[in-house]
Design a protein around this motif. Structure first.
Motif, PDB file in Angstrom:
ATOM      1  N   ASN A 168      -7.257  11.476  39.059  1.00  0.00           N
ATOM      2  CA  ASN A 168      -6.396  11.016  40.142  1.00  0.00           C
ATOM      3  C   ASN A 168      -7.035   9.900  40.960  1.00  0.00           C
ATOM      4  O   ASN A 168      -6.454   9.454  41.961  1.00  0.00           O
ATOM      5  N   TRP A 189      -9.664  16.858  37.699  1.00  0.00           N
ATOM      6  CA  TRP A 189      -8.550  16.496  38.587  1.00  0.00           C
ATOM      7  C   TRP A 189      -8.953  15.358  39.516  1.00  0.00           C
ATOM      8  O   TRP A 189      -8.179  14.399  39.709  1.00  0.00           O
ATOM      9  N   ARG A 232      -5.478  23.432  49.418  1.00  0.00           N
ATOM     10  CA  ARG A 232      -4.584  24.257  50.245  1.00  0.00           C
ATOM     11  C   ARG A 232      -5.191  25.640  50.518  1.00  0.00           C
ATOM     12  O   ARG A 232      -4.504  26.657  50.571  1.00  0.00           O
ATOM     13  N   GLN A 261      -7.402  24.804  36.053  1.00  0.00           N
ATOM     14  CA  GLN A 261      -7.605  23.368  36.227  1.00  0.00           C
ATOM     15  C   GLN A 261      -9.061  23.075  36.590  1.00  0.00           C
ATOM     16  O   GLN A 261      -9.600  23.638  37.556  1.00  0.00           O
ATOM     17  N   ALA A 312      -6.857  13.953  50.335  1.00  0.00           N
ATOM     18  CA  ALA A 312      -6.152  14.304  49.102  1.00  0.00           C
ATOM     19  C   ALA A 312      -6.757  15.560  48.478  1.00  0.00           C
ATOM     20  O   ALA A 312      -6.032  16.420  47.959  1.00  0.00           O
ATOM     21  N   SER A 333      -5.632  18.561  50.539  1.00  0.00           N
ATOM     22  CA  SER A 333      -4.220  18.838  50.309  1.00  0.00           C
ATOM     23  C   SER A 333      -4.011  19.559  48.984  1.00  0.00           C
ATOM     24  O   SER A 333      -3.133  20.420  48.864  1.00  0.00           O
ATOM     25  N   TRP A 334      -4.824  19.198  47.981  1.00  0.00           N
ATOM     26  CA  TRP A 334      -4.688  19.859  46.673  1.00  0.00           C
ATOM     27  C   TRP A 334      -5.223  21.296  46.720  1.00  0.00           C
ATOM     28  O   TRP A 334      -4.658  22.205  46.114  1.00  0.00           O
TER      29      TRP A 334
END
Length: 232
Positions: free
Chosen positions: A202, A198, A167, A193, A161, A164-165
């Motif tokens: 999450n 984050w 990138r 951010q 995850a 993926s965030w």
């Protein structure tokens, strides 16, 4: 004739003697009244004296009194009767003092780190550096979580995850000028951010005790996000 004259003389002399006696008696009475000692009043005639303690208690209970025009003095209080109570809590959390941020070393600078690759849920590598996101506790890569009697590899899922965030986008971090051999903990951001916020909000990392992300973790737990939710 001669006998009559002597009788009048005798009467006049007697009158004078009588007047002199009256004057002497009056004088003696005046002298006696001045020299007479004054007796002290008997103890039985005096009224009982109120104890000092009773007077003090009455003074403690007396109301506020006006000592001057437009000026009112409060009643006197005994310090022994004053009770200290706990201060009231703030009306909201806005009144609480925010813990001070940890000062960064003077030679550390904000640097852009390109093409970061996550190696765990809270650590990445970029440009020869190993950086751990400060203020959070990552999930071990081989860690597992259980939810509703189902066990799943939440460590690997958290790293995926995070990657993926990212990138491959550049992260801005406060790091030392020289590349360290070991991983360093540093605050980082992706654009505007905060990376630590984050991850915790999450559910892919937990907040450090007394850190900045306690509320973010509580939100993630309540919403069953990331490791706090079902298998993913």
């Amino acid at each position: 004739m001669g006998g009559f004259v002597r009788s009048r003389q005798a009467i006049g002399l007697g009158s004078l003697l009588l007047l002199a006696g009256i004057l002497l008696i009056g004088r003696a009475g005046a002298l006696l009244s001045v020299d007479r000692p004054v007796l002290a009043p008997s103890q039985d005639d005096t009224q009982p004296i109120r104890p000092a303690a009773a007077i003090t208690d009455a003074q403690r209970r007396e109301p506020a009194r006006t000592v001057a025009q437009d000026l009112i003095a409060p009643p006197r209080l005994d310090p022994a009767e004053i009770e200290r109570v706990e201060p009231r809590p703030p009306l909201s959390e806005l009144g609480l003092a925010v813990p001070p941020k940890t000062p960064m070393p003077g030679d550390w600078r904000e640097v852009l780190l390109y093409r970061p690759i996550a190696t765990s849920s809270a650590m990445f590598e970029s440009m020869g550096r190993k950086v751990i996101i400060s203020g959070v506790q990552g999930i071990d890569l081989d860690g597992s979580c259980s939810s509703h009697a189902v066990t799943w590899p939440c460590g690997q899922r958290a790293r995926a995850a995070f990657n993926s965030w990212l990138r491959g986008r550049a992260l801005k971090c406060f790091v030392p000028p020289d590349v360290e051999r070991f991983a360093i903990a540093a605050p980082c951001s992706l654009g505007k951010q905060d990376v630590g916020a984050w991850l915790v909000s999450n559910g892919w990392a937990t907040a450090m005790p007394n850190g900045l992300y306690g509320k973010a973790e509580a939100t993630a737990r309540g919403a069953e996000m990331g490791i706090f939710g079902a298998a993913q």
